[in-house]
Structures are given as C-alpha cells and as structure tokens.
Design a protein around this motif. Structure first.
Motif, PDB file in Angstrom:
ATOM      1  N   TRP A 142       0.955  -1.223  -0.107  1.00  0.00           N
ATOM      2  CA  TRP A 142       0.122   0.295   0.173  1.00  0.00           C
ATOM      3  C   TRP A 142       0.787   1.040  -0.060  1.00  0.00           C
ATOM      4  CZ3 TRP A 142       0.188  -3.853   4.137  1.00  0.00           C
ATOM      5  CH2 TRP A 142      -1.252  -4.162   3.509  1.00  0.00           C
ATOM      6  N   ALA A 143       1.433   1.482  -1.212  1.00  0.00           N
ATOM      7  CA  ALA A 143       2.272   3.037  -1.187  1.00  0.00           C
ATOM      8  C   ALA A 143       1.572   3.887  -2.248  1.00  0.00           C
ATOM      9  CB  ALA A 143       3.556   1.814  -1.873  1.00  0.00           C
ATOM     10  N   TRP A 144       1.791   5.017  -1.946  1.00  0.00           N
ATOM     11  CA  TRP A 144       1.774   6.059  -2.592  1.00  0.00           C
ATOM     12  C   TRP A 144       2.478   6.265  -3.632  1.00  0.00           C
ATOM     13  CZ3 TRP A 144      -2.600   9.103  -1.899  1.00  0.00           C
ATOM     14  CH2 TRP A 144      -3.113   8.814  -0.720  1.00  0.00           C
ATOM     15  N   PRO A 145       2.188   6.534  -5.137  1.00  0.00           N
ATOM     16  CA  PRO A 145       2.958   7.034  -6.255  1.00  0.00           C
ATOM     17  C   PRO A 145       3.965   8.064  -5.836  1.00  0.00           C
ATOM     18  CG  PRO A 145       0.815   7.593  -7.192  1.00  0.00           C
ATOM     19  CD  PRO A 145       1.050   7.225  -4.947  1.00  0.00           C
ATOM     20  N   LEU A 146       4.711   8.262  -6.989  1.00  0.00           N
ATOM     21  CA  LEU A 146       4.942  10.083  -7.079  1.00  0.00           C
ATOM     22  C   LEU A 146       3.833  10.663  -6.840  1.00  0.00           C
ATOM     23  CD1 LEU A 146       8.236  11.792  -7.536  1.00  0.00           C
ATOM     24  CD2 LEU A 146       7.591  11.020  -9.490  1.00  0.00           C
ATOM     25  N   ARG A 147       4.236  11.527  -6.180  1.00  0.00           N
ATOM     26  CA  ARG A 147       3.113  12.544  -6.032  1.00  0.00           C
ATOM     27  C   ARG A 147       4.204  13.939  -6.007  1.00  0.00           C
ATOM     28  NH1 ARG A 147       0.391  11.669  -0.343  1.00  0.00           N
ATOM     29  NH2 ARG A 147       2.562  11.087  -0.003  1.00  0.00           N
ATOM     30  N   ALA A 148       2.872  14.821  -6.310  1.00  0.00           N
ATOM     31  CA  ALA A 148       3.278  16.997  -6.698  1.00  0.00           C
ATOM     32  C   ALA A 148       2.794  17.594  -5.511  1.00  0.00           C
ATOM     33  CB  ALA A 148       3.430  17.247  -8.023  1.00  0.00           C
ATOM     34  N   ASN A 149       2.690  18.244  -5.105  1.00  0.00           N
ATOM     35  CA  ASN A 149       2.613  19.219  -4.241  1.00  0.00           C
ATOM     36  C   ASN A 149       2.279  21.024  -5.179  1.00  0.00           C
ATOM     37  OD1 ASN A 149       1.164  21.691  -2.800  1.00  0.00           O
ATOM     38  ND2 ASN A 149       2.122  21.153  -1.173  1.00  0.00           N
ATOM     39  N   VAL A 150       0.836  20.544  -5.884  1.00  0.00           N
ATOM     40  CA  VAL A 150       1.098  21.315  -7.420  1.00  0.00           C
ATOM     41  C   VAL A 150      -0.302  22.480  -7.558  1.00  0.00           C
ATOM     42  CG1 VAL A 150      -0.543  19.385  -8.218  1.00  0.00           C
ATOM     43  CG2 VAL A 150       1.208  21.051  -9.893  1.00  0.00           C
ATOM     44  N   GLU A 151       0.100  22.953  -8.417  1.00  0.00           N
ATOM     45  CA  GLU A 151      -0.647  24.204  -8.500  1.00  0.00           C
ATOM     46  C   GLU A 151      -1.127  24.113 -10.008  1.00  0.00           C
ATOM     47  OE1 GLU A 151      -0.264  28.421  -5.721  1.00  0.00           O
ATOM     48  OE2 GLU A 151       0.273  28.383  -7.326  1.00  0.00           O
ATOM     49  N   ILE A 152      -2.436  23.661 -10.379  1.00  0.00           N
ATOM     50  CA  ILE A 152      -3.055  24.281 -11.672  1.00  0.00           C
ATOM     51  C   ILE A 152      -3.674  25.228 -12.157  1.00  0.00           C
ATOM     52  CG2 ILE A 152      -3.735  22.040 -13.967  1.00  0.00           C
ATOM     53  CD1 ILE A 152      -3.000  19.913 -11.793  1.00  0.00           C
ATOM     54  N   PHE A 153      -2.962  25.818 -13.387  1.00  0.00           N
ATOM     55  CA  PHE A 153      -3.943  26.907 -14.541  1.00  0.00           C
ATOM     56  C   PHE A 153      -4.220  26.861 -15.339  1.00  0.00           C
ATOM     57  CE2 PHE A 153      -0.997  28.346 -10.545  1.00  0.00           C
ATOM     58  CZ  PHE A 153      -1.667  29.295 -10.525  1.00  0.00           C
ATOM     59  N   SER A 154      -5.656  26.798 -16.163  1.00  0.00           N
ATOM     60  CA  SER A 154      -6.310  26.560 -17.287  1.00  0.00           C
ATOM     61  C   SER A 154      -6.871  27.280 -17.956  1.00  0.00           C
ATOM     62  CB  SER A 154      -5.859  25.112 -17.759  1.00  0.00           C
ATOM     63  OG  SER A 154      -6.918  24.476 -16.627  1.00  0.00           O
ATOM     64  N   SER A 155      -6.744  27.169 -19.342  1.00  0.00           N
ATOM     65  CA  SER A 155      -7.922  28.140 -20.127  1.00  0.00           C
ATOM     66  C   SER A 155      -8.297  27.739 -21.206  1.00  0.00           C
ATOM     67  CB  SER A 155      -7.468  29.871 -20.030  1.00  0.00           C
ATOM     68  OG  SER A 155      -8.380  30.591 -20.302  1.00  0.00           O
ATOM     69  N   SER A 156      -8.996  27.909 -21.818  1.00  0.00           N
ATOM     70  CA  SER A 156      -9.756  27.646 -22.977  1.00  0.00           C
ATOM     71  C   SER A 156      -8.800  29.347 -23.779  1.00  0.00           C
ATOM     72  CB  SER A 156     -10.905  27.563 -23.342  1.00  0.00           C
ATOM     73  OG  SER A 156     -11.309  28.397 -22.615  1.00  0.00           O
ATOM     74  N   LYS A 157      -9.127  30.374 -23.100  1.00  0.00           N
ATOM     75  CA  LYS A 157      -8.189  30.982 -24.091  1.00  0.00           C
ATOM     76  C   LYS A 157      -6.200  31.639 -23.641  1.00  0.00           C
ATOM     77  CE  LYS A 157     -12.845  33.184 -23.153  1.00  0.00           C
ATOM     78  NZ  LYS A 157     -13.521  34.287 -22.672  1.00  0.00           N
ATOM     79  N   LYS A 158      -5.813  31.619 -24.446  1.00  0.00           N
ATOM     80  CA  LYS A 158      -3.985  31.269 -24.255  1.00  0.00           C
ATOM     81  C   LYS A 158      -4.087  32.742 -23.818  1.00  0.00           C
ATOM     82  CE  LYS A 158      -0.293  30.971 -27.798  1.00  0.00           C
ATOM     83  NZ  LYS A 158       0.168  30.609 -28.733  1.00  0.00           N
ATOM     84  N   GLU A 159      -4.938  34.201 -24.665  1.00  0.00           N
ATOM     85  CA  GLU A 159      -3.903  35.436 -23.599  1.00  0.00           C
ATOM     86  C   GLU A 159      -3.962  35.231 -22.816  1.00  0.00           C
ATOM     87  OE1 GLU A 159      -8.251  35.696 -25.116  1.00  0.00           O
ATOM     88  OE2 GLU A 159      -6.372  35.183 -26.509  1.00  0.00           O
TER      89      GLU A 159
END
Length: 168
Positions: free
Chosen positions: A27-44
């Motif tokens: 029962w092990a955790w895989p490689l993980r990250a404390n992360v922030e994800i930003f996304s948008s359909s508008k490139k600008e």
C-alpha cells in the motif's frame, strides 16, 4: 467465520498492525506533487496569468480573481497533492520543481507550478485502512481454511455424489 475472520479483522488491532507492518510495501503512494494547475481555453488569459505567476508578486487566488473579472470561466485553478501516475494533466509535464511551460491539453492551455515533489512511500495504516482490513480478512480466511484442512480429512464418495439427481 464471523469470529475467526470478519469480526476478528476489525477487533484485532494489534494483529492488523502487525499484518500492515509485514506488508506495508503493498500500500504505497506513487510519486506525487504538491502542485497548482492553471488552465484556460483562452491563450491570452493564460499567458497573462503565467507572467503574473512567474513574477511571484501576488497570490494564486489573486491571479484567479483578476483573470475571472469578466467571466468566472476564464481561468480554472486547482491545487493540492496529486499523483503523476494516472493524472491526465500531470503526466504531460516534467517532474521538476517550479513553473512549467504552457502546453495545450484537451483544447485548454495549461501550466503548473510544482511546489514540492513527494517521493513514493508506504501509506500509513489510517490512509489505507479499508484496503488493509479487507486483505487482512482474506489472510485470516486462508489461514483458517489451512487449519481446517489439517484438522479434518474430507472424503468425497463420488458414486453417491453423482447418483444424486434433481427430481422433476
């Protein structure tokens, strides 16, 4: 079976702990990250957010508020500890600390900020208790069946067994 397996697995905390310690690598955790994800359909909008994040002068929440002034759908933001394995977004980026490049994923422009890489490690008993109890029950059942087979000999009279037929 309730006394030997089901209830015992729940009540026998020391047995459960010992079983966990002997098998903790299951029962092990895989490689993980404390992360922030930003996304948008508008490139600008994403490029502006990327610049603000790279300057690191305002918080991520403030960047989201600024980007979503005209519409709450302009910029989406997610943060937390996530695994790379099986994650559609993270698996497309390098596993390195800091801000990534912008990528187009599923018609959305995306970048992420990896604040911390968390190496694979065994889960704590509390983090996987349901799975561990289930496997402990399976273990107890197999042990009980072995014990029963050693104590009791089973003879099957196949002539009698095959002579039994369902009556119409």
């Amino acid at each position: 079976s309730d006394q030997k397996i089901w209830s015992k697995a729940i009540k026998d905390t020391s047995g459960l702990r010992e079983f966990y310690e002997l098998n903790s690598d299951k029962w092990a955790w895989p490689l993980r990250a404390n992360v922030e994800i930003f996304s948008s359909s508008k490139k600008e909008i994403l490029e502006e957010s990327y610049i603000l994040k790279k300057e690191d002068k305002i918080s991520s929440d403030s960047i989201v508020k600024i980007a979503n002034t005209s519409s709450p759908l302009n910029l989406s933001f997610e943060s937390g500890v996530l695994p790379f394995e099986g994650n559609e977004v993270l698996s497309n980026f390098e596993t390195k600390l800091g801000i990534s490049d912008i990528k187009l994923l599923d018609n959305k422009y995306t970048f992420l900020v990896i604040k911390e890489l968390i190496q694979p490690a065994p889960k704590k008993l509390k983090e996987a208790e349901g799975l561990i109890v289930s496997e402990f029950q399976e273990y107890l059942e197999s042990q009980w069946l072995k014990e029963m087979q050693q104590k009791h000999k089973i003879d099957v009279n196949f002539d009698v067994l095959y002579s039994i037929r369902e009556k119409p």
